[in-house]
Design an enzyme around this catalytic site. Sequence first.
Site, short mmCIF file in Angstrom:
data_model
loop_
_atom_site.label_atom_id
_atom_site.label_comp_id
_atom_site.label_asym_id
_atom_site.label_seq_id
_atom_site.Cartn_x
_atom_site.Cartn_y
_atom_site.Cartn_z
N ASP A 278 59.95 31.67 31.87
CA ASP A 278 60.85 31.26 30.78
C ASP A 278 60.39 31.95 29.50
O ASP A 278 59.27 31.73 29.03
CB ASP A 278 60.81 29.74 30.60
CG ASP A 278 61.94 29.21 29.71
OD1 ASP A 278 62.47 29.98 28.89
OD2 ASP A 278 62.28 28.02 29.84
N ARG A 280 62.10 31.84 26.57
CA ARG A 280 62.81 31.32 25.41
C ARG A 280 61.86 30.90 24.29
O ARG A 280 60.74 30.47 24.53
CB ARG A 280 63.69 30.13 25.82
CG ARG A 280 64.92 30.55 26.59
CD ARG A 280 65.72 29.36 27.07
NE ARG A 280 65.00 28.59 28.09
CZ ARG A 280 65.53 27.55 28.73
NH1 ARG A 280 66.77 27.17 28.45
NH2 ARG A 280 64.83 26.90 29.63
#
Length: 346
Positions: A278, A280
Amino acid sequence: GGVAILVRAAESITPDALDALGEISNAAPVLAITARRAAVLGLAETVGKIVTLTTGEALSADLVRDLADPIADNPLSEAEKAALTVTVKDTPTYDCESAAVALTKIARLLPAAVTAAIKDPTADDLAAWTARHDLLLVDAGDIFQYDSTQARTLRAVSSARVPLPDTQNTRIIAFRPIDGGLEHLAIIIGEPKQDQPVLTRLHSECFTGDLLGSLRCDCGDQLQGAIKEITAIGTGVLLYLAQEGRGIGLVNKLRAYELQDRGFDTMDANEQLGFDADERVYLPAAQILRLLGYDRVRLMTNNPNKVSALSNCGIVVEERVPHAFPSNEHNESYLRTKAVRGGHVF
């Protein structure tokens, strides 16, 4: 003086481009990849951030492609691996090679860069030297500060009333960094009060799920479901964040889909490409909430990591509001991976 290197994204390398890189720099090019990519290639453990690779002979464009791109369909032989000189850099590393790979991520390219130390004796004045060679000069520090700078300089640049089928009192405000860049949207339903925790959904844009209704993920259901839940309560905020594919971009997400079709789960596919599971960053979401006047939220999510990430950015998460939808035959494995490996609560 400091260190300076020439950089070219690995996925754009051709034989001519590789030759030009070495000729202009007066040095032998090397390949910089993420430790994640090196690990899946069996070249190094994921103890560092960046791994640089050289070979006894000159790097070839084909070898660069095979090392950087898991879709290349040309697995490295053990002999080819043995011929590589592998250097693992410590974490965190703030050197030029690390900046080069970070720059490819910003560009939404594969996270791999061919670099060459600038050893041209005429390069004393880098600004003049790069101008002569029609090159862009970028400070490594600016690259490492990119995420925080982009978030810190977000400004509301446009706003409009956008009635939706079930909630006509809706406004959309667009936020963009002051000098341009990725745009994030705040969808404000009703008139949320600033002195109370606002019902909030942080939604990462998903072209395939949100727009096309793809069955490979639950994003479209989450988007429409969040709007319906906020509408039912009467007020709330949905932030539509420009972080497609958990922050790797649409092109790389499609590459990840192809890898999933070959048997990798959604997280392994990202790591095959060289990304973290991930990528983000929640600094923009926190900044937008602050600009809107909200510092306390009731967060609609099944991802406890999102709660902690937003909290770490200075927003008080007073409650995690469950936000789950039925699976289908195409996304069952995806949702199971999110639960088992990503800690999502369903």
